[in-house]
Design an enzyme around this catalytic site. Structure first.
Site, PDB file in Angstrom:
ATOM      1  N   GLN A 169      11.793  -4.644  -3.848  1.00  0.00           N
ATOM      2  CA  GLN A 169      11.751  -3.667  -4.935  1.00  0.00           C
ATOM      3  C   GLN A 169      13.031  -2.839  -4.953  1.00  0.00           C
ATOM      4  O   GLN A 169      13.260  -2.044  -4.043  1.00  0.00           O
ATOM      5  CB  GLN A 169      10.538  -2.746  -4.704  1.00  0.00           C
ATOM      6  N   TYR A 193      14.378   0.004  -6.479  1.00  0.00           N
ATOM      7  CA  TYR A 193      14.228   1.233  -7.256  1.00  0.00           C
ATOM      8  C   TYR A 193      15.198   2.309  -6.746  1.00  0.00           C
ATOM      9  O   TYR A 193      16.113   2.712  -7.444  1.00  0.00           O
ATOM     10  CB  TYR A 193      12.786   1.760  -7.135  1.00  0.00           C
ATOM     11  N   GLU A 249       1.665   0.096  -7.262  1.00  0.00           N
ATOM     12  CA  GLU A 249       2.114   0.233  -5.872  1.00  0.00           C
ATOM     13  C   GLU A 249       1.242   1.258  -5.138  1.00  0.00           C
ATOM     14  O   GLU A 249       0.741   1.009  -4.041  1.00  0.00           O
ATOM     15  CB  GLU A 249       3.582   0.676  -5.821  1.00  0.00           C
ATOM     16  N   GLU A 306       4.932  15.264  -2.331  1.00  0.00           N
ATOM     17  CA  GLU A 306       5.189  16.347  -3.295  1.00  0.00           C
ATOM     18  C   GLU A 306       5.229  15.786  -4.723  1.00  0.00           C
ATOM     19  O   GLU A 306       4.676  16.376  -5.651  1.00  0.00           O
ATOM     20  CB  GLU A 306       6.523  17.049  -2.982  1.00  0.00           C
TER      21      GLU A 306
HETATM   22  C1  LIG Z   1       8.986   3.096   4.633  1.00  0.00           C
HETATM   23  C2  LIG Z   1       9.672   3.214   3.305  1.00  0.00           C
HETATM   24  C3  LIG Z   1       9.799   2.104   2.493  1.00  0.00           C
HETATM   25  C4  LIG Z   1      10.457   2.201   1.269  1.00  0.00           C
HETATM   26  N1  LIG Z   1      10.604   1.082   0.502  1.00  0.00           N
HETATM   27  C5  LIG Z   1      11.274   1.138  -0.661  1.00  0.00           C
HETATM   28  C6  LIG Z   1      11.514  -0.036  -1.429  1.00  0.00           C
HETATM   29  O1  LIG Z   1      11.104  -1.134  -1.057  1.00  0.00           O
HETATM   30  N2  LIG Z   1      12.213   0.067  -2.569  1.00  0.00           N
HETATM   31  C7  LIG Z   1      12.685   1.267  -3.030  1.00  0.00           C
HETATM   32  O2  LIG Z   1      13.284   1.282  -4.085  1.00  0.00           O
HETATM   33  N3  LIG Z   1      12.497   2.409  -2.331  1.00  0.00           N
HETATM   34  C8  LIG Z   1      11.794   2.365  -1.159  1.00  0.00           C
HETATM   35  N4  LIG Z   1      11.612   3.510  -0.405  1.00  0.00           N
HETATM   36  C9  LIG Z   1      12.229   4.750  -0.857  1.00  0.00           C
HETATM   37  C10 LIG Z   1      11.280   5.816  -1.370  1.00  0.00           C
HETATM   38  O3  LIG Z   1      10.707   5.441  -2.592  1.00  0.00           O
HETATM   39  C11 LIG Z   1      12.078   7.118  -1.480  1.00  0.00           C
HETATM   40  O4  LIG Z   1      12.493   7.467  -0.178  1.00  0.00           O
HETATM   41  C12 LIG Z   1      11.271   8.238  -2.091  1.00  0.00           C
HETATM   42  O5  LIG Z   1      11.034   7.987  -3.433  1.00  0.00           O
HETATM   43  C13 LIG Z   1      11.949   9.613  -1.916  1.00  0.00           C
HETATM   44  O6  LIG Z   1      13.251   9.592  -2.335  1.00  0.00           O
HETATM   45  P1  LIG Z   1      14.436  10.186  -1.410  1.00  0.00           P
HETATM   46  O7  LIG Z   1      14.317   9.521  -0.083  1.00  0.00           O
HETATM   47  O8  LIG Z   1      15.703  10.051  -2.158  1.00  0.00           O
HETATM   48  O9  LIG Z   1      14.057  11.701  -1.207  1.00  0.00           O
HETATM   49  P2  LIG Z   1      14.358  12.902  -2.205  1.00  0.00           P
HETATM   50  O10 LIG Z   1      13.962  12.510  -3.578  1.00  0.00           O
HETATM   51  O11 LIG Z   1      15.750  13.385  -1.999  1.00  0.00           O
HETATM   52  O12 LIG Z   1      13.341  13.996  -1.692  1.00  0.00           O
HETATM   53  C14 LIG Z   1      13.621  14.840  -0.565  1.00  0.00           C
HETATM   54  C15 LIG Z   1      12.483  15.848  -0.450  1.00  0.00           C
HETATM   55  O13 LIG Z   1      12.449  16.695  -1.600  1.00  0.00           O
HETATM   56  C16 LIG Z   1      11.164  16.668  -2.211  1.00  0.00           C
HETATM   57  N5  LIG Z   1      11.288  16.724  -3.676  1.00  0.00           N
HETATM   58  C17 LIG Z   1      12.169  16.046  -4.448  1.00  0.00           C
HETATM   59  N6  LIG Z   1      11.964  16.310  -5.749  1.00  0.00           N
HETATM   60  C18 LIG Z   1      10.932  17.186  -5.799  1.00  0.00           C
HETATM   61  C19 LIG Z   1      10.224  17.835  -6.870  1.00  0.00           C
HETATM   62  N7  LIG Z   1      10.565  17.644  -8.162  1.00  0.00           N
HETATM   63  N8  LIG Z   1       9.183  18.648  -6.551  1.00  0.00           N
HETATM   64  C20 LIG Z   1       8.829  18.850  -5.262  1.00  0.00           C
HETATM   65  N9  LIG Z   1       9.462  18.271  -4.211  1.00  0.00           N
HETATM   66  C21 LIG Z   1      10.485  17.450  -4.480  1.00  0.00           C
HETATM   67  C22 LIG Z   1      10.567  15.324  -1.793  1.00  0.00           C
HETATM   68  O14 LIG Z   1       9.152  15.328  -1.863  1.00  0.00           O
HETATM   69  C23 LIG Z   1      11.095  15.184  -0.378  1.00  0.00           C
HETATM   70  O15 LIG Z   1      10.282  15.896   0.518  1.00  0.00           O
HETATM   71  C24 LIG Z   1      10.956   3.452   0.825  1.00  0.00           C
HETATM   72  C25 LIG Z   1      10.820   4.590   1.640  1.00  0.00           C
HETATM   73  C26 LIG Z   1      10.196   4.481   2.873  1.00  0.00           C
HETATM   74  C27 LIG Z   1      10.066   5.700   3.728  1.00  0.00           C
END
Ligand SMILES: Cc1cc2nc3c(=O)[nH]c(=O)nc-3n(C[C@H](O)[C@H](O)[C@H](O)COP(=O)(O)OP(=O)(O)OC[C@H]3O[C@@H](n4cnc5c(N)ncnc54)[C@H](O)[C@@H]3O)c2cc1C
Length: 391
Positions: A130, A132, A247, A376
């Site tokens: 995936q 994304y 998902e 969140e």
């Molecule tokens: C084990 C694992 C597998 C994964 N597999 C995939 C995959 O196969 N493909 C893929 O594309 N992605 C994958 N991901 C990525 C995952 O979807 C992202 O890590 C997730 O969406 C969060 O994005 P970020 O890491 O950029 O954190 P950020 O978006 O930077 O968030 C950082 C913190 O800020 C908080 N935050 C951000 N915006 C807001 C808001 N508007 N309101 C309140 N709080 C907020 C978040 O909740 C978090 O605590 C995976 C992640 C993990 C841990």
């Protein structure tokens, strides 16, 4: 006998004859039947079981037969599931294609695309990943920058994804790309391509649990045939959100389980006094956790029934995803606490393998409230889309 009773009897007989004995035991992580071009499990029964189930369309029992399913009614699928559970059968196939891409392709794909990809998903011939998240686009997914240009007879993709689970092992990717820089959500498209295309590179990232389940994924001038765009050009955001609902629902239904139960660990490491766990405070917290987990299981079952009766997945999937992450993290905390010093090992002598697995599962569980959308973000979806609260 009713039609359903006949179906159940025939299913039971077929499973008895065709489910290999070794596929009737709990699945170890290394045995996960991901399928794909390079699927070559050490235990041959894993492949035999997949092929036999796929030949009946039972890896995706309710999908139409022309797409590799068995076209079972909801009641038949339920009976099949019960018969599989009765003999403790392992799942024949674990697949992002079944959980995520297949259902949206069914809704948004052209007939040619459905006939091309769905039967291969059902037979476990393609392992999907995936694409994304990006370094600058996780929760704010619509901020993604991976560029996809129309070059007349093909698309050209340049950019970077991150946290792409199993990108180094997957055959194909379903990917969100930017096709219009002028609009945020309205400039995103949904496209699929082969991970062996020239210009694709996946670099594994290590987690604190020690494993490397995901990668940084780079695209440099990747040429993609135009017929691999799913849905409309710039219409990918709707598909992206829909896929996230599938998902989240599937993460909740599958849970993050595995390993010993907390009771087993507590009995082993804390011990019993007068037939009850010797630590009264731990016993109370474990009981509360188990009550909550039981209520959650019932909710997941109710939601599975709703799905079988045709009710849409919808934003309520966020409630289940939020709860399953919290539940598993609590469970893993309790497990490590019960184990005391034995729960603090990383490797080496003095720690048995089962204890090390528990410790690593505890570390892995930290990601549960991030993957598939953070807690969140799911709370935001619940408050806006389920409860109707203002922004
Ligand atoms: C084990 C694992 C597998 C994964 N597999 C995939 C995959 O196969 N493909 C893929 O594309 N992605 C994958 N991901 C990525 C995952 O979807 C992202 O890590 C997730 O969406 C969060 O994005 P970020 O890491 O950029 O954190 P950020 O978006 O930077 O968030 C950082 C913190 O800020 C908080 N935050 C951000 N915006 C807001 C808001 N508007 N309101 C309140 N709080 C907020 C978040 O909740 C978090 O605590 C995976 C992640 C993990 C841990």
């Amino acid at each position: 006998m009713t039609d359903l009773a006949t179906f159940r009897a025939e299913t039971r007989a077929w499973l008895e004859a065709n489910c290999p004995a070794s596929m009737r035991s709990p699945m170890l992580e290394d045995d996960t039947p991901w399928g794909g071009r390079n699927f070559n499990p050490a235990n041959r029964d894993i492949k035999v079981w997949l092929e036999r189930m796929a030949s009946r369309g039972w890896t995706v029992p309710t999908w139409p037969q022309e797409y590799g399913g068995a076209g079972l009614s909801k009641d038949e699928a339920k009976a099949l599931n019960e018969e599989l559970q009765r003999i403790h059968a392992r799942p024949p196939l674990i697949s992002f294609g079944i959980w995520m891409f297949g259902p949206v392709l069914m809704e948004y794909g052209t007939e040619a695309q459905k006939r091309e990809y769905l039967p291969k998903i059902a037979r476990g011939e393609i392992r999907w990943c995936q694409g994304y998240s990006e370094p600058g686009a996780g929760s704010d997914l619509a901020g993604l920058q991976t560029r996809c240009e129309d070059k007349g007879d093909h698309f050209l993709i340049n950019g970077q994804k991150v946290w792409t689970s199993y990108a180094d092992k997957a055959d194909w990717i379903f990917c969100l790309v930017r096709t219009d820089a002028g609009k945020k959500q309205g400039g995103i498209s949904f496209i699929v391509f082969d991970m062996q295309s020239p210009g694709v590179e996946a670099r594994p990232i290590k987690l604190i649990s020690g494993s490397s389940p995901f990668c940084e994924t780079f695209f440099t001038d990747v040429k993609v045939p135009k017929q691999q765009l799913i849905g409309q050009l710039n219409g990918g955001w709707e598909i992206a959100k829909r896929l996230l609902q599938y998902e989240r629902k599937n993460i909740s239904a599958g849970g993050f389980g595995g390993g010993a139960t907390v009771e087993e660990l507590a009995q082993k490491y804390i011990g019993l006094r007068d037939g009850a766990l010797a630590d009264a405070d731990f016993r109370t917290r474990l009981t509360l956790h188990k009550m909550e987990a039981h209520a959650f299981d019932l909710t997941v079952k109710r939601s599975a029934e709703d799905a079988r009766s045709g009710k849409d997945v919808g934003p309520t999937a966020s409630i289940l995803k939020y709860a399953v992450a919290k539940m598993n993290q609590e469970r893993r905390e309790l497990a490590v606490e019960a184990m005391g010093m034995a729960g603090l090992g990383w490797e080496g002598q003095g720690f048995d393998d089962a204890a090390l697995l528990e410790t690593r599962a505890w570390l892995r569980s930290k990601g549960n409230s991030i993957e598939g959308g953070t807690s969140e973000i799911n709370l935001n979806v619940i408050s806006k889309r389920v409860l109707g609260l203002p922004d």
